[in-house]
Structure formats: C-alpha cells, structure tokens
Design a protein around this motif. Structure first.
Motif, PDB file in Angstrom:
ATOM      1  N   VAL A 272       0.836  -1.206   0.000  1.00  0.00           N
ATOM      2  CA  VAL A 272       0.000   0.000   0.000  1.00  0.00           C
ATOM      3  C   VAL A 272       0.869   1.254   0.000  1.00  0.00           C
ATOM      4  N   PHE A 273       1.899   1.265   0.843  1.00  0.00           N
ATOM      5  CA  PHE A 273       2.777   2.435   0.952  1.00  0.00           C
ATOM      6  C   PHE A 273       3.488   2.712  -0.370  1.00  0.00           C
ATOM      7  N   ARG A 274       4.147   1.706  -0.915  1.00  0.00           N
ATOM      8  CA  ARG A 274       4.895   1.910  -2.145  1.00  0.00           C
ATOM      9  C   ARG A 274       3.964   2.151  -3.329  1.00  0.00           C
ATOM     10  N   GLY A 275       2.878   1.390  -3.394  1.00  0.00           N
ATOM     11  CA  GLY A 275       1.958   1.528  -4.514  1.00  0.00           C
ATOM     12  C   GLY A 275       1.314   2.903  -4.581  1.00  0.00           C
ATOM     13  N   SER A 276       0.858   3.423  -3.452  1.00  0.00           N
ATOM     14  CA  SER A 276       0.198   4.729  -3.448  1.00  0.00           C
ATOM     15  C   SER A 276       1.181   5.851  -3.768  1.00  0.00           C
ATOM     16  N   ASN A 277       2.370   5.784  -3.197  1.00  0.00           N
ATOM     17  CA  ASN A 277       3.373   6.815  -3.496  1.00  0.00           C
ATOM     18  C   ASN A 277       3.805   6.774  -4.955  1.00  0.00           C
ATOM     19  N   LYS A 278       3.904   5.566  -5.493  1.00  0.00           N
ATOM     20  CA  LYS A 278       4.294   5.426  -6.900  1.00  0.00           C
ATOM     21  C   LYS A 278       3.223   6.006  -7.812  1.00  0.00           C
ATOM     22  N   GLN A 279       1.964   5.725  -7.502  1.00  0.00           N
ATOM     23  CA  GLN A 279       0.874   6.249  -8.313  1.00  0.00           C
ATOM     24  C   GLN A 279       0.864   7.772  -8.304  1.00  0.00           C
ATOM     25  N   LYS A 280       1.078   8.357  -7.140  1.00  0.00           N
ATOM     26  CA  LYS A 280       1.074   9.813  -7.033  1.00  0.00           C
ATOM     27  C   LYS A 280       2.216  10.423  -7.838  1.00  0.00           C
ATOM     28  N   HIS A 281       3.399   9.831  -7.711  1.00  0.00           N
ATOM     29  CA  HIS A 281       4.566  10.385  -8.408  1.00  0.00           C
ATOM     30  C   HIS A 281       4.406  10.270  -9.925  1.00  0.00           C
ATOM     31  N   ILE A 282       3.964   9.111 -10.383  1.00  0.00           N
ATOM     32  CA  ILE A 282       3.790   8.913 -11.829  1.00  0.00           C
ATOM     33  C   ILE A 282       2.730   9.864 -12.373  1.00  0.00           C
ATOM     34  N   PHE A 283       1.651  10.059 -11.622  1.00  0.00           N
ATOM     35  CA  PHE A 283       0.588  10.963 -12.053  1.00  0.00           C
ATOM     36  C   PHE A 283       1.112  12.390 -12.196  1.00  0.00           C
ATOM     37  N   LYS A 284       1.988  12.806 -11.261  1.00  0.00           N
ATOM     38  CA  LYS A 284       2.534  14.156 -11.343  1.00  0.00           C
ATOM     39  C   LYS A 284       3.433  14.318 -12.569  1.00  0.00           C
ATOM     40  N   LYS A 285       4.120  13.257 -12.957  1.00  0.00           N
ATOM     41  CA  LYS A 285       4.998  13.328 -14.118  1.00  0.00           C
ATOM     42  C   LYS A 285       4.228  13.160 -15.423  1.00  0.00           C
ATOM     43  N   ASP A 286       3.211  12.289 -15.413  1.00  0.00           N
ATOM     44  CA  ASP A 286       2.427  12.012 -16.619  1.00  0.00           C
ATOM     45  C   ASP A 286       0.968  11.803 -16.228  1.00  0.00           C
ATOM     46  N   PRO A 287       0.155  12.854 -16.261  1.00  0.00           N
ATOM     47  CA  PRO A 287      -1.246  12.774 -15.840  1.00  0.00           C
ATOM     48  C   PRO A 287      -2.097  11.807 -16.656  1.00  0.00           C
TER      49      PRO A 287
END
Length: 403
Positions: A272-287
């Motif tokens: 949950v920790f890694r998955g949610s942070n990864k999703q947020k970071h990727i979204f900021k780079k590529d919406p």
C-alpha cells in the motif's frame, strides 16, 4: 500503569547503557566518525554516477535538479564498510559502541546547523523560490520551521542530502546493533532477523525509488529548519532503531505463526505504501499514465481519485503505519518501549494529515471541497466495502477522522 511503564523504561535504559548507549560528551573518536560519515557521503554523492531528475516546478517556474544516486551510494558505502570490518580496520559494532556519544554529537551538529540556516536565510535577498527568506520575525518559529525552502551549502542541496544521511544512518545503526548482538550472543534470534530484514527492505526501497522523494511534501513545501534538520539526522536514525536496541537486550522469541503474521502485515503495508506513493509520483509526471490498467480519474483537472487515491485520502499513510507496526511486532508485547516508533508515527501522520488538508483546502478551494465529497475517507478504513463506479477501487468509511 504509569509506575509499570516508568519501571520498564528505567530498566530498558539501564540495559541500553550496559550495552554501550550512554549519552555523554562526544569523544574525539565520535566526532571523527560523524565527520567521516558526512564527508564520505558527500564525496560519494558527487563521484558515484546516477540519474539527474528534475524536481517539481516551483512558484518562480524554476526546477531543482537532483542527482538520485542514493541506491548506488548506499551499496558502495556498505561494501566499503564491510570490507573495512572484514580487514580488521574497525569492529562492525563500532557505531553501536559509540551510540550514545554519536547521538549527542548529531544533536549538537543539528542545533548549530539550524542556527546557521536561520541567520543566513533571514539575511538572504534572493528572489528565487528556493532561497527567498520567509522569516516571520519570531525567532523561535523561524528556527524551528526554517526560513528557506531549499538552502544549499558547498553546492549541496541540504534538504535532499540531509534526509539521505538520516535514512542511511538508520540502516547503519541497525546493522551495527545486529553485529554487536551477534558478537555478544553468537547468534541472532528470528525476531532480530525479521526486524533487520524489514528495515533493510524499507531503506533499500527508499533509495531505489529516491526519485519519488523529489515530489514529497517535505521537499516541495516544508522550509528547512530545526524540525527537519534534527528530524532527519537525529530523530530518524536514533529513535527508529529503538527496536534493535531492545531486541539486543531482550531476545524475544517468536512462534512460527507470529513470525508469519508479521511478514504478512509488513507485505500488506509495504504494498500500500509503495503503490500509493508510486501512483502519485507517476501521475505528477504524466497525468495520462494508466493506473491499475485504467485512465486516471481526476477532480477539477488536478486531484487524482484513481487507484489508492480513490480509496482513501493519504492511503500512503496507512501503508506506512502498517510497516511501522511490523517493525515492532517482532519484539512481542512484554513492553511498550519497542512500540514508540509506530505510536509516534501515528500521532505525526494524523497531525501532518490535518496540516496537509488545511493547506490543500486553501490552495484548491472549491476543487478541494468536490474532491472531499468524491473521496471522503481519510487514512484508516473501517472495511465496510462497497463498489462505487465514480472512483477506482473500494470505498473505505472512517467517521472518526471526518472532523
């Protein structure tokens, strides 16, 4: 109850002192260790190759470039230290042996640095977002919270470097305690092995995904004052390792079922920790990047409501809390001392979540109101599941965190 906790704490502290953790005036050896660590880390950060990552766009439309070579630096550092210990240049327990003195030395260093940052930052006439002074005139406030966003020293982005030093320091303290425990007892119990493996995975993961750190709240929004300076280099390495100290002096034995359940809790929390942070970071780079195989859904064109972020606000905090408890569970339940870290983290994340919410409410205004209606659940689910097609995933209700 308080007498029992006090007696337990006193006994634990005495045991730590017997094993070398004696907060005392730092010796020249302790200062040399601390100085060597920071200088070595700075040099490795420069010479070890690694990708250069552009940080988020700041208010003045500029970006800071970060060299995200933390994983390679850590591998080289561990290899050098392992080689030095194997060759007999020093004992692998050297950090644990000097633990108390290193703690005091690090605290002194952080106090001096934060005063320096306050003075230099208050005098800054720079107009850039990174270095502009945010001095309020309240000396204590400015010292604690800092007055600049990304101060630098000798070419180092101090905030990014400091958290790197703290995370690596935490791992080195843990490993040194494990070495000391092995040297004293001739073996390591399953409880110590589990704690060490979980922490090793967590720290290696942090540096493998170090790029994600460039978009976290600490980096993009918090000023660099004593709160972060001390938090990174004193609080993280010396309090997050309490479980290791406790396990060295109290060799807790786990049943196979208890060990298995602890592994399950760690894996769920880590996912949950890694998955949610990864999703947020990727979204900021590529919406437009897919999340769980679907196009991301947003509110107001800005706020992600897909994946973990459609389940609950700050789902990453939930994962972090589960991981924190998995660090302490190998210690058993005979003492509250090993549960200091997850208890502190719970309080910190609840407080930070409130601060995040207040700042986001002010920043996004009506969009934030709409977002909260779409994802009204905060951090901790009550597991009353029902599907909602307007968001990705499952709804988690949590009335206790709604005020």
């Amino acid at each position: 109850m308080m007498e029992m906790v006090g007696s337990t704490a006193a006994s634990y502290w005495k045991s730590m002192e017997e094993h070398g953790f004696r907060p005392d005036q730092p010796s020249s050896r302790s200062w040399a260790l601390l100085a060597g660590y920071f200088v070595g880390l700075a040099v490795l950060g420069v010479v070890v190759p690694g990708p250069k990552i552009q940080g988020v766009v700041l208010a003045d439309k500029t970006r800071i470039t970060y060299k995200c070579n933390g994983f390679a630096v850590l591998v080289v550092l561990l290899a050098v230290l392992a080689g030095g210990a194997s060759a007999g240049f020093f004992s692998p327990s050297i950090i644990a042996d000097q633990g108390g003195e290193l703690f005091v030395a690090a605290l002194i260093l952080c106090t001096v640095l934060s005063i320096y940052l306050q003075v230099v930052g208050s005098l800054s006439r720079s107009k850039s977002t990174s270095l502009v002074s945010h001095a309020t005139g309240n000396v204590v406030h400015d010292w604690w919270f800092g007055v600049q966003l990304n101060p630098s020293l000798l070419g180092l982005d101090l905030k990014f470097f400091w958290i790197r030093a703290g995370m690596m320091g935490w791992l080195l303290i843990n490993l040194s305690i494990a070495a000391k425990s092995y040297l004293e007892h001739g073996s390591l119990p399953v409880s110590m092995v589990l704690f060490q493996v979980f922490c090793l995975i967590y720290v290696l993961d942090y540096f493998w995904f170090e790029e994600y750190m460039t978009s976290t709240w600490d980096i993009i929004a918090e000023h660099f004052g004593f709160m972060l300076v001390m938090g990174d280099v004193v609080w993280i390495p010396f309090t997050f390792s309490i479980q290791a100290w406790w396990l060295m002096t109290n060799r807790a034995e786990l049943t196979k079922v208890a060990a298995f359940m602890d592994v399950v809790i760690f894996l769920i929390g880590y996912t949950v920790f890694r998955g949610s942070n990864k999703q947020k970071h990727i979204f900021k780079k590529d919406p437009k990047a897919l999340i769980w195989g679907q196009p991301p859904k947003v509110v107001g064109g800005k706020l992600l409501v897909s994946g973990y972020w459609g389940i609950a606000r700050h789902c990453n905090y939930l994962g972090d809390l589960l991981v924190a408890f998995s660090f302490s569970l190998p210690c058993g339940f005979s003492s509250p001392i090993p549960y200091f870290y997850p208890t502190y983290l719970l309080i910190l994340l609840l407080w930070r979540e409130r601060r995040d919410e207040a700042k986001c409410r002010q920043k996004y205004k009506e969009v934030w109101v709409e977002y909260c209606k779409t994802v009204p659940w905060r951090i901790i689910p009550d597991f009353s599941f029902h599907h909602d097609p307007s968001t990705t995933g499952l709804r988690f209700a949590n009335e206790k965190l709604q005020d």
